[in-house]
Every structure is written in C-alpha cells, then in structure tokens.
Write an enzyme that holds these catalytic residues in place. Sequence first.
Site, PDB file in Angstrom:
ATOM      1  N   THR A   1      -3.960   6.625 -21.855  1.00 40.53           N
ATOM      2  CA  THR A   1      -3.728   5.287 -21.347  1.00 40.53           C
ATOM      3  C   THR A   1      -2.260   4.990 -21.650  1.00 40.53           C
ATOM      4  O   THR A   1      -1.600   5.733 -22.371  1.00 40.53           O
ATOM      5  CB  THR A   1      -4.604   4.240 -22.059  1.00 40.53           C
TER       6      THR A   1
ATOM      7  N   LYS B   1      -1.852   1.360 -25.308  1.00 39.27           N
ATOM      8  CA  LYS B   1      -2.232   1.281 -26.722  1.00 39.27           C
ATOM      9  C   LYS B   1      -0.942   1.395 -27.555  1.00 39.27           C
ATOM     10  O   LYS B   1      -0.115   0.490 -27.475  1.00 39.27           O
ATOM     11  CB  LYS B   1      -3.273   2.353 -27.046  1.00 39.27           C
TER      12      LYS B   1
ATOM     13  N   TYR C   1       0.844  -1.205   0.000  1.00 36.79           N
ATOM     14  CA  TYR C   1       0.000   0.000   0.000  1.00 36.79           C
ATOM     15  C   TYR C   1       0.869   1.241   0.000  1.00 36.79           C
ATOM     16  O   TYR C   1       1.886   1.280   0.687  1.00 36.79           O
ATOM     17  CB  TYR C   1      -0.909   0.024   1.237  1.00 36.79           C
TER      18      TYR C   1
ATOM     19  N   ARG D   1      -1.638  -1.980 -18.804  1.00 30.08           N
ATOM     20  CA  ARG D   1      -3.002  -1.436 -18.866  1.00 30.08           C
ATOM     21  C   ARG D   1      -3.167  -0.410 -17.753  1.00 30.08           C
ATOM     22  O   ARG D   1      -3.318  -0.761 -16.580  1.00 30.08           O
ATOM     23  CB  ARG D   1      -3.984  -2.599 -18.681  1.00 30.08           C
TER      24      ARG D   1
ATOM     25  N   GLU E   1      -0.672   4.802  -0.323  1.00 29.34           N
ATOM     26  CA  GLU E   1      -1.511   5.993  -0.537  1.00 29.34           C
ATOM     27  C   GLU E   1      -0.688   7.252  -0.327  1.00 29.34           C
ATOM     28  O   GLU E   1       0.119   7.332   0.601  1.00 29.34           O
ATOM     29  CB  GLU E   1      -2.704   5.979   0.428  1.00 29.34           C
TER      30      GLU E   1
ATOM     31  N   ASP F   1      -7.040  14.095 -24.754  1.00 31.20           N
ATOM     32  CA  ASP F   1      -6.951  12.681 -24.410  1.00 31.20           C
ATOM     33  C   ASP F   1      -6.207  12.001 -25.564  1.00 31.20           C
ATOM     34  O   ASP F   1      -6.766  11.724 -26.615  1.00 31.20           O
ATOM     35  CB  ASP F   1      -8.383  12.130 -24.269  1.00 31.20           C
TER      36      ASP F   1
HETATM   37  N1  DSN Z   1     -11.863   1.212 -25.174  1.00 32.59           N
HETATM   38  C1  DSN Z   1     -10.775   1.967 -25.728  1.00 32.59           C
HETATM   39  C2  DSN Z   1     -10.720   1.814 -27.208  1.00 32.59           C
HETATM   40  O1  DSN Z   1     -10.902   0.712 -27.658  1.00 32.59           O
HETATM   41  O2  DSN Z   1     -10.464   2.764 -27.904  1.00 32.59           O
HETATM   42  C3  DSN Z   1     -10.837   3.358 -25.332  1.00 32.59           C
HETATM   43  O3  DSN Z   1     -10.868   3.401 -23.953  1.00 32.59           O
END
Ligand code: DSN
Length: 405
Positions: free
Chosen positions: A220, A223, A48, A229, A50, A194
């Site tokens: 994120t 990708k 932990y 993730r 925090e 984003d």
């Molecule tokens: N679910 C993602 C995508 O496939 O683009 C975005 O969060």
Amino acid sequence: MNEITKEIFKIIKKEQKRQKDTIELIASENFVSKDILKANGSILTNKYAEGYPSKRYYGGCKYVDQIETIAINLAKELFSAEHANVQPHSGSQANQAVYLAVLKPGDKVLALDLNSGGHLTHGHSLSSSGLLYEFHSYGVNKDTFLLDYDEIEKIALEVMPKLIVTGASNYSRIIDFKRFSEIASKVGALLMVDMAHIAGLVATSLHPSPVPYADFVTSTTHKTLRGPRSGLILCKEKYAKIIDRAVFPGIQGGPHIQTIAAKAICFGECMEESFITYQKRILANIKAMEKAFNNRNVSMISGGSDNHLVSIEVYKSLGITGAEAEKKLEKYNITVNKNSIPYDTLPPTKASGLRLGSAAMTSRGLEENDFYEIANLITDILLDKSLELNKAYQERVKNIIDKLY
Ligand code: DSN
C-alpha cells in the site's frame, strides 16, 4: 449546495475534528502532506485513462501520461526496482493482480496465517485469494512468536507451493527476505513480499529491502510510506508484461490518476532527507513504548519491536479483551485496533491483543517521552476497572493532544 452535500461536508468536518483531537495509534494509518491531499482531490479525478502511458484507450491523455510516467520512474528509483505498476487502487488489489498474473485457480500458495500477523488477502477463506487458490499457511514459533525459517522450509517442502507469500499486517520483527528466497528456490516457488506496513522503512533502508530477493513486491502507499490510500507493485522486468496485464484489464478499469499524482508526490517526499529522519523517529518512538510496557509488565508479542508497531497481549496481562480495550481507549480519544495474537484462544471479534503503531503520531510531532507516556496511560486506563471516565486520564490525554501539530 444541496442538503446531502451539506450533510456530507458536515460529517467530514466532524471527522477532521476527530482526527485532530485523537491519539491515533492504528499501525496502518498516517497523515499525508497538504500537497498529497491537494493532488488527490484535484481535477484529475475527471479523466479516464484506461491503459498505460502512450498506450491508452482514451484521447486527451497527454498530461496524465506525464504524471503516470513520473510516478513509475520515482517508484523504481525509490525502491531500486526494475519495473513498477502504480495503478492498483489498494494493497489488496496489488496482491490480487500478482495472483492473477502467476496462478491458475486451485494452485497452491503458502502464506503467513492471519493470527500470526498475515493479511486477509493471504488466503482467508472469504477473500478471493482463499476462494480461488489453495492456500496453506505457516505461523510463528509457539514460544518466541518469531518466524521460524526452518519450520517454514519444512512446510514448503511438504506443500510444494507455486507461490510463497510473506509480509504481514501484524509482525513487529525484521523479516529475512533472503532466507525466504532461498526457501522459494529450494521448492521451485515464486516469492511475493507484501511490504505494505514497512514500505517507509524499506524506502529509507531502515528495514532490509525485499526487492533484490522477491519476484514480486506489493505494497500500500498510505502506511509508513505516508502517501495516498492506494497500492503499488514492483517486479523484475521479465514480469512487467504479465503484471501490467493483470492490473489492467485483469482486475481494474481506469486508473485513478488523481491518486497516481498523489503517489508521485509521496515518492518524491520519501526521497527527502527529512523522510529518513521521520522514519528514524518512528523506530525510536516505538522503542519508547516498548520500554514503558516492559516496565509495567505488559506482555508484548515476540517481546518487543524492530519496526513501527508493537503488539500487546491484554487479555491475560491486563484482564480485558482486545475488543473491550479498543472501546475503552476510544472513550479517551485513543484510537487503536484489537488484533488476534498468535495461538489466540479468543475469536477475532474479541481478540487477546491490541496492535499499536507509531507512524501517525510521529507525523504529528510526538517524541519518545510522549510515546512513553502514552504506553503508561494505556496501561493505567486498561488496568482501571471503573466504568466511570477518569478525569486524571482525560487530562493526560489532553496534555498530549495539545502538543500535536
Ligand atoms: N487493514 C490493513 C491493516 O490495518 O494492517 C491491512 O490492509
């Protein structure tokens, strides 16, 4: 090992085989390095922490402080950002934290609508974004399917939002972040980008960076960035305090240190020369698909792609809905996702489009001729109205799978 554990590991093995034997074209997925997997599955999950480095609410944090500090510094260096928060568990939570930091319930936000490529957290009525704030949307031009900056400016002047959001889950062209920042300053709005889908391209300067222009950049990390993730927020130093407070204790408790360690490794990998080569291949490979679809008269949204994804219209051009196409391709071990297209006449559960990305299969070694063949194969499969599985197509899939790392 009890029965449940055995069952879970058995299923993981099956999923591992599915991933190994599949042509994976979901534009938001990728394959991480063994080092990232190792860090993400490490003993750090026991801890932990925090709070933030050297300001924790738990003892025993001296090593996790080192890890989080390395991750923060690498994220700042990679994207030339003044401040980075590496704790968001996902892109959705990164977005939620920015909203919490700068908006009050009922405040107006302007974002790209879902059918035009926006994301659920950009104001969908069932997302906390849409429930808490007054979201308005801009779309893409009806003829070109491109962002129309003059039109966006017009809508912004009408709405006068407190925050403008750009970035997309399904937009295949370069986004002009400078123009967005000019629109935001004209209406006195803050700008959030984003960049989840294009983060790897931004990290390697193959897509213009939003960082100099946006007040907040969210992402994120799994990708095109090819990390674990998870999520990330970058911002100007003047917003550091409100962002950190919005992430913890605003919307999250303890950070997932094992994932933060994996993110640090990811950021380090992104700084290697080989990562630039990888991102260039992603772009070349999608261009190969674009060429094949063009040759076969398969209609592409906005006519093609400048990034890692291409969005094709299948309902009118191939006579099959996106949902049916997704199912049909899965039978041949080709994984894609159905996607609404701008001005779609079908509901999202059916959808007229498919979104195809090149990041994952590029990681597994496929090249331009392979992507050209995949686009042709997809077209052949979708045009074939027979309900029987076709052996020749299965053979063509196998030839591609056999080449994968
Ligand atoms: N679910 C993602 C995508 O496939 O683009 C975005 O969060």
